[in-house]
Design a protein around this motif. Structure first.
Motif, mmCIF file in Angstrom:
data_model
loop_
_atom_site.group_PDB
_atom_site.id
_atom_site.type_symbol
_atom_site.label_atom_id
_atom_site.label_comp_id
_atom_site.label_asym_id
_atom_site.label_seq_id
_atom_site.Cartn_x
_atom_site.Cartn_y
_atom_site.Cartn_z
ATOM 1 N N LEU A 38 0.825 -1.205 0.000
ATOM 2 C CA LEU A 38 0.000 0.000 0.000
ATOM 3 C C LEU A 38 0.860 1.256 0.000
ATOM 4 O O LEU A 38 0.514 2.252 -0.655
ATOM 5 N N TYR A 39 1.983 1.208 0.718
ATOM 6 C CA TYR A 39 2.891 2.367 0.718
ATOM 7 C C TYR A 39 3.362 2.660 -0.694
ATOM 8 O O TYR A 39 3.311 3.808 -1.166
ATOM 9 N N TRP A 40 3.825 1.629 -1.402
ATOM 10 C CA TRP A 40 4.368 1.856 -2.742
ATOM 11 C C TRP A 40 3.275 2.199 -3.750
ATOM 12 O O TRP A 40 3.515 2.950 -4.706
ATOM 13 N N GLN A 41 2.070 1.708 -3.533
ATOM 14 C CA GLN A 41 0.977 2.130 -4.405
ATOM 15 C C GLN A 41 0.683 3.624 -4.219
ATOM 16 O O GLN A 41 0.468 4.351 -5.196
ATOM 17 N N MET A 42 0.663 4.078 -2.963
ATOM 18 C CA MET A 42 0.450 5.497 -2.698
ATOM 19 C C MET A 42 1.600 6.327 -3.267
ATOM 20 O O MET A 42 1.393 7.401 -3.854
ATOM 21 N N PHE A 43 2.818 5.821 -3.102
ATOM 22 C CA PHE A 43 3.998 6.540 -3.592
ATOM 23 C C PHE A 43 3.960 6.677 -5.110
ATOM 24 O O PHE A 43 4.195 7.756 -5.658
ATOM 25 N N ARG A 44 3.680 5.585 -5.796
ATOM 26 C CA ARG A 44 3.661 5.624 -7.267
ATOM 27 C C ARG A 44 2.547 6.528 -7.790
ATOM 28 O O ARG A 44 2.718 7.223 -8.793
ATOM 29 N N LEU A 45 1.403 6.509 -7.111
ATOM 30 C CA LEU A 45 0.281 7.334 -7.534
ATOM 31 C C LEU A 45 0.613 8.821 -7.441
ATOM 32 O O LEU A 45 0.141 9.628 -8.253
ATOM 33 N N THR A 46 1.450 9.186 -6.472
ATOM 34 C CA THR A 46 1.728 10.605 -6.211
ATOM 35 C C THR A 46 3.153 11.001 -6.573
ATOM 36 O O THR A 46 3.589 12.101 -6.235
ATOM 37 N N ARG A 47 3.884 10.121 -7.265
ATOM 38 C CA ARG A 47 5.300 10.365 -7.526
ATOM 39 C C ARG A 47 5.584 11.695 -8.225
ATOM 40 O O ARG A 47 6.625 12.321 -7.947
ATOM 41 N N PRO A 48 4.728 12.204 -9.104
ATOM 42 C CA PRO A 48 5.016 13.522 -9.695
ATOM 43 C C PRO A 48 5.035 14.653 -8.667
ATOM 44 O O PRO A 48 5.502 15.752 -8.970
ATOM 45 N N ASN A 49 4.509 14.408 -7.464
ATOM 46 C CA ASN A 49 4.463 15.424 -6.405
ATOM 47 C C ASN A 49 5.296 14.977 -5.198
ATOM 48 O O ASN A 49 4.865 15.089 -4.054
ATOM 49 N N LEU A 50 6.500 14.490 -5.454
ATOM 50 C CA LEU A 50 7.339 13.904 -4.411
ATOM 51 C C LEU A 50 7.589 14.882 -3.268
ATOM 52 O O LEU A 50 7.924 16.043 -3.490
ATOM 53 N N GLY A 51 7.429 14.374 -2.039
ATOM 54 C CA GLY A 51 7.749 15.170 -0.860
ATOM 55 C C GLY A 51 6.584 16.005 -0.375
ATOM 56 O O GLY A 51 5.430 15.838 -0.781
ATOM 57 N N GLY A 52 6.886 16.929 0.510
ATOM 58 C CA GLY A 52 5.912 17.886 1.000
ATOM 59 C C GLY A 52 4.691 17.255 1.643
ATOM 60 O O GLY A 52 4.756 16.214 2.290
ATOM 61 N N VAL A 53 3.551 17.901 1.442
ATOM 62 C CA VAL A 53 2.332 17.460 2.103
ATOM 63 C C VAL A 53 1.912 16.068 1.627
ATOM 64 O O VAL A 53 1.288 15.315 2.379
ATOM 65 N N VAL A 54 2.260 15.705 0.397
ATOM 66 C CA VAL A 54 1.898 14.380 -0.115
ATOM 67 C C VAL A 54 2.603 13.292 0.683
ATOM 68 O O VAL A 54 1.989 12.320 1.142
ATOM 69 N N GLN A 55 3.921 13.446 0.869
ATOM 70 C CA GLN A 55 4.675 12.445 1.619
ATOM 71 C C GLN A 55 4.191 12.365 3.065
ATOM 72 O O GLN A 55 4.137 11.281 3.654
ATOM 73 N N LYS A 56 3.833 13.482 3.649
ATOM 74 C CA LYS A 56 3.347 13.478 5.028
ATOM 75 C C LYS A 56 2.032 12.699 5.143
ATOM 76 O O LYS A 56 1.850 11.933 6.096
#
Length: 396
Positions: free
Chosen positions: A67-85
């Protein structure tokens, strides 16, 4: 077991909000995480949690890494910041669910604790008393004598280390905040008086750290690093996004350098660690998540660098950071805020156990305590019209 709901809860932390994540399952097991931001972006995190919710509902909460990597891949164009939090807060809640379901602590899921007691330091020592004395219920810091009394209190309460910011006692007290990144002679004198007073008050056996945040450029950080050599600091902490500039500071003085609290994922830490630009790598577990924080710690370990969690939020963040501390070999020390709003202790179902400068790792399944949701919901965050007016800031 399936995830049935994901919810973000905003709670008043006094001068900023605390952001908690609640993940529910169809078997009644609830997991909690924290990903508190500063006062500027809480609703951005809430929006990200809502964006990620459709991916999570109906999924198996035991599949934490998937689930972590699915969330990461879905949001990868917005790496870091509020998305990563947002991702981190959810991931931590998933580990809490899995550990509770298996009847073990979160650190057991990572191979079992290396240590069951974790050395902590009193963070923002004097900072919150200077800026928000009414909120924390403290006496104002009117003079260096008050700083000395605070240092004596640190020793009396059993702490073996403290960290402060550029606090200037007075009526009212303030902190130094630079608008142009330049260091002035007045700033240097204020730092020297502050650290000299603390060192005299706590003696040679208590470690002291100074946090400069993002206030200065490399030349100013070098000037201060050389100035504070006389106080034998545990570290000088500063934020910098350029590993070459940070290495320049590190090589210019004997004062140990700590940095990294504003970095996300191994990808951002790697150039700093490859360059050996820090003596201590600060890792925000609530912003990176437990799995990624452990990967960052492993990368730091390869580079012979200790790690220290960035932790200036609620007690839930202290718990999740403690399980990280218990599971990594290259731990330096854990940050805790002693001064806070009086209702912070009411937000957890179990109290923290801190004695003689050490936090005892909880033994209860999961993180070791749950959120007291009734208390959290009693304290909704109300945005301040102008957050900066809460701070008593003196320009550098």
């Amino acid at each position: 077991m399936k995830i049935t709901n994901v919810e973000a809860l905003l709670c008043d932390g006094g001068w900023w909000p605390w952001i908690f994540i609640k993940v529910q399952t169809d078997e009644g097991i609830v997991g909690y995480g924290e990903c508190s931001d500063n006062r500027v972006n809480p609703y951005g995190i809430l929006g990200c949690v809502e964006d990620l919710k459709p991916l999570l509902v109906g999924s198996d909460p035991f599949a934490v890494e998937a689930l972590y990597w699915q969330m990461f891949r879905l949001t990868r164009p917005n790496l870091g910041g509020v998305v990563q939090k947002a991702i981190a807060g959810i991931e931590i809640a998933l580990w809490d669910i899995k550990a509770k379901a298996l009847g073990v602590t979160v650190s057991e899921l990572f191979g079992g604790p290396i240590r069951d007691k974790i050395r902590v330091y009193w963070s923002h020592c004097g900072t919150y008393r200077a800026l928000y004395p009414d909120m924390v219920g403290s006496m104002p810091l009117r003079s260096l004598g008050d700083i000395a009394e605070l240092g004596a209190e640190v020793v009396e309460r059993g702490y073996t280390a403290l960290k402060t910011n550029m606090v200037v006692p007075g009526e009212p007290a303030s902190t130094i905040w630079s608008a142009d990144g330049n260091v002035t002679t007045e700033t240097c004198r204020s730092i020297e008086k502050l650290l000299g007073t603390f060192r005299d008050a706590v003696g040679d056996t208590v470690d002291i750290a100074l946090d400069l945040n993002f206030n200065f450029r490399a030349d100013g950080n070098i000037r201060i690093a050389r100035l504070v050599e006389q106080f034998d600091l545990m570290w000088l902490e500063l934020d910098c996004y350029d590993p070459v500039a940070l290495l320049q500071v590190k090589n210019a003085a004997r004062t140990p350098i700590c940095s990294g609290e504003s970095l996300y994922t191994m990808r951002q830490y790697k150039p700093f660690l490859d360059a050996h630009a820090v003596d201590v790598a600060m890792v925000d577990v609530a912003w990176n998540g437990l799995s990624e924080s452990r990967r960052i710690a492993a990368l730091a370990d390869i580079c012979e660098t200790p790690v220290a969690p960035h932790n200036y939020y609620s007690h839930l963040s202290t718990l999740l950071s403690a399980h990280f501390c218990a599971a990594v070999p290259n731990l330096k020390i854990l940050e805790v805020d002693v001064d806070s709003v009086p209702w912070r202790d009411d937000l957890l179902t179990e109290p923290l156990e801190i004695k003689d400068g050490y936090l005892t790792l909880p033994k209860k399944p999961g993180l070791g305590a749950d959120l007291n949701e009734a208390e959290v919901r009693k304290r909704p965050w109300v945005p301040k019209a102008d957050p900066l007016k809460l701070r008593r800031v003196r320009g550098a």
